[in-house]
Design a protein around this motif. Structure first.
Motif, short mmCIF file in Angstrom:
data_model
loop_
_atom_site.label_atom_id
_atom_site.label_comp_id
_atom_site.label_asym_id
_atom_site.label_seq_id
_atom_site.Cartn_x
_atom_site.Cartn_y
_atom_site.Cartn_z
N GLU A 40 34.39 103.56 -5.54
CA GLU A 40 35.83 103.80 -5.48
C GLU A 40 36.29 104.91 -6.43
O GLU A 40 35.78 105.05 -7.54
N ASP A 41 37.25 105.70 -5.97
CA ASP A 41 38.10 106.55 -6.81
C ASP A 41 37.35 107.47 -7.76
O ASP A 41 37.59 107.45 -8.98
N CYS A 62 42.21 104.76 0.02
CA CYS A 62 41.22 103.75 0.39
C CYS A 62 41.20 103.36 1.86
O CYS A 62 40.22 103.61 2.56
N GLN A 74 29.71 97.74 -2.36
CA GLN A 74 30.95 98.33 -2.85
C GLN A 74 30.97 98.27 -4.38
O GLN A 74 30.85 97.21 -4.97
N THR A 103 31.55 108.41 -2.61
CA THR A 103 32.79 107.76 -3.03
C THR A 103 33.78 107.76 -1.86
O THR A 103 33.65 108.56 -0.92
N ASP A 104 34.77 106.85 -1.93
CA ASP A 104 35.71 106.75 -0.81
C ASP A 104 36.78 107.83 -0.83
O ASP A 104 37.46 108.07 0.16
#
Length: 606
Positions: free
Chosen positions: A40-41, A79, A179, A247-248
């Protein structure tokens, strides 16, 4: 005796046939495992990408064993749209997952009245089902082997084979997503000063400490990767596992996440193949995250559905992608419409809400210390022109950057005579793409929700004949507004198509066309809620004595919760803070819909 031998042969043949029927195709083909590590991020601020502030030896080792992509991008910088695109191999716009968190059955922004329209039709592929249908053991987990983040902007129920790949039966391949919290995990502050913030950020201890915490999240992620690799090796499956690490979207910073600059859409992508295939390769061509699904299917020897829009980036006949497209739409309560097309050299950004600031109100970002700090600096006039432009009341309709000369994307060339040919070409490429993929982003969301309910889902709705050329028609009206072409706007205000009436009303208000008062008075009684809301706001801009609050407040009762959110946004834009507005804000602050509630609380705290 002869008959007995025939019977025995028949039974043996029958056993072989039945064994084949009950043995999955993956077991027959001895397919590889497929693992996606989704972080993430976070952007490319790690050592294998040239970062000097920190060292990420475990991620570096994975990159050294496989392929590292220098130019990988996501098709959405937030996201749920990004993840929805990833697991379908399709643009989030095409499958109508472009607005971040809509009226789903769970999570933020829920509204059970519209859930069915968020169930994707069977013709849209889902990674989990594609692999499961081929006999794969499918999981979605976190680093601790528990259920991993989904946050998809659709409501299909995904059934997994188990909680962890470690539970996969022997002899059966697995398809797993792990994740990782990545940039959201700010528990560690990197002990480093070896970095300089991008020039569009103010540099002081508050901003630098935040960046150190972000870098610290990469250190923790690197340890997560170390554990994942060790677990795979301990289980004896590492050498037969195709691993993707990405990464997303980019770093959650003011100009990163939610926006289409490279800080928001450029991501690390590392692919490790079984048997040291492509070991030590670095690729500079542009790829996108929706390429993961077709590439994974192809390597596993599985069929790629025809409607997947991603590409198998390892195919023998693969041709480099000339253009990369990305989109930003509503993020929680913040409505926006931005589109971008990127080449290796240039990036063109189209701001369809140029009359609104980049830094619109957004609870997610506004609660961050760096956001509060930067707004304070802006109010104290301590930001330079570049750092302050995000808070300007409006923004350019178009942005064009020469990425070779200007990697930070700070010198807008959209008005430079020397770049007009490139500007025109990329604008045309982007508009054609929007039409080609059935991009519904310019259709006001309240109306789009109704279309989804009418036709079963919005993917089907956008295939209806009346929407075949909807994007060119709406762009024509928007451009008329930007060029103050009032006759076109007045003509569109009486169109049979609600989306055209919406944009006509919007721009008549933005341009404060006083001669349009009669047309706007008619539109505040329109049958379509989004048109009524736009017309009320426009009429207030045209005629300051007009009070839009009573009519806008009635929109909060609509079962389509996006209507109420739009109404509260319009009240916010009027700047009216009288007792009547505060009463409506108080009611909205108790609303069951998360994003309407946020507007209510925001107005009460003004």
């Amino acid at each position: 005796m002869y008959k007995r031998m025939i019977n025995i042969k028949f039974l043996l043949l029958l056993v072989m046939i039945l064994s084949g029927l009950f043995c999955s195709s993956s077991e027959i083909k001895n397919n590889p495992n497929v693992l996606w590590i989704v972080i993430e991020d976070a952007s490319c601020h790690i050592s294998c990408y040239g970062g000097k502030a920190i060292q990420t030896p475990n991620i570096d080792a994975l990159a050294a064993e496989g392929v590292r992509f220098e130019n990988a991008f996501v098709t959405a910088p937030v996201c749920s749209p990004s993840r929805s695109a990833l697991v379908t191999g399709m643009y989030q716009n095409t499958i109508d997952a472009h607005n971040h968190r809509s009226q789903r059955s769970k999570g933020k922004g829920t509204n059970l009245a519209y859930v069915e329209s968020f169930i994707l039709p069977a013709e849209i592929p889902l990674a989990s089902k594609l692999f499961e249908d081929e006999g794969y053991f499918v999981t979605n987990e976190n680093i601790n082997g528990k259920s991993g983040k989904e946050d998809y902007n659709f409501d299909n129920k995904i059934i997994y084979s188990g909680k962890s790949w470690k539970d996969c039966p022997k002899g059966k391949p697995f398809f797993t997503q792990i994740q990782l919290k990545g940039g959201k995990n700010r528990k560690t502050r990197a002990n480093t000063e070896d970095f300089k913030l991008p020039p569009y950020y103010f540099e002081d201890s508050i901003m630098r400490n935040d960046w150190k915490e972000y870098l610290g999240s990469w250190l923790d992620t690197d340890e997560n990767v170390k554990q994942i690799v060790a677990d795979l090796k301990a289980a004896g499956v590492y050498e037969n596992t195709l691993i993707f690490l990405l990464t997303d979207h980019g770093i959650s910073h003011l100009r990163g996440k939610q926006f289409l600059y490279d800080e928001g859409i450029k991501v690390p992508l590392i692919v490790k193949f079984p048997n040291d295939r492509f070991k030590g390769t670095v690729r500079n061509d542009m790829v996108k995250h929706i390429d993961l699904l077709p590439s994974s299917l192809a390597f596993a020897g599985l069929q790629i559905p025809e409607n997947i829009q991603g590409k198998n980036i390892f195919a023998k006949n693969y041709q480099k992608q000339e253009y990369i497209f990305s989109s930003r739409d509503r993020c929680d309560e913040t409505t926006d419409i931005i589109r971008a097309v990127r080449t290796e050299k240039l990036k063109y950004i189209r701001n369809f809400l140029s009359y609104r600031p980049h830094a619109q109100r957004n609870q997610y970002k506004d609660q961050k210390e760096i956001s509060k700090h930067t707004r304070e600096l802006f109010a104290l006039n301590k930001l330079n022109k570049l750092q302050a432009q995000f808070y300007n009341p409006t923004r350019p309709t178009e942005e064009l950057y020469d990425l070779e000369k200007d990697p930070f994307e700070i010198h807008n060339l959209a008005f430079d005579p020397a770049y007009q040919a490139e500007l025109k070409k990329l604008r045309s490429v982007l508009y054609n793409w929007m039409t080609q993929i059935n991009d519904p982003g310019l259709i006001p969301e309240p109306y789009l929700e109704e279309l989804g309910e009418k036709y079963g889902n919005k993917f089907i709705a956008m295939k209806q004949p009346q929407f075949k050329d909807i994007n060119p028609r709406l762009i024509r009206i928007i451009e008329a507004g930007e060029k103050q072409n009032t006759p076109v706007l007045l003509g569109a205000s009486i169109s049979e198509e609600p989306a055209e009436r919406y944009w006509a009303a919007t721009w008549l208000g933005v341009n404060k066309i006083t001669s349009a008062k009669r047309q706007l008075e008619a539109l505040i009684k329109d049958t379509e809620p989004s048109v009524r809301i736009a017309a009320n706001l426009a009429l207030f801009k045209v005629e300051p004595d007009f009070n839009p609050i009573p009519t806008l407040s009635r929109e909060l009762k609509n079962k389509n919760k996006i209507v109420g959110m739009y109404a509260m946004s319009a009240i916010d834009q009027t700047g009216i803070l009288n007792d009547e507005a505060r009463k409506i804000a108080s009611e909205a602050s108790q609303d069951s819909y998360e994003f309407t509630m946020r507007y209510g609380k925001y107005l009460l705290n003004k």
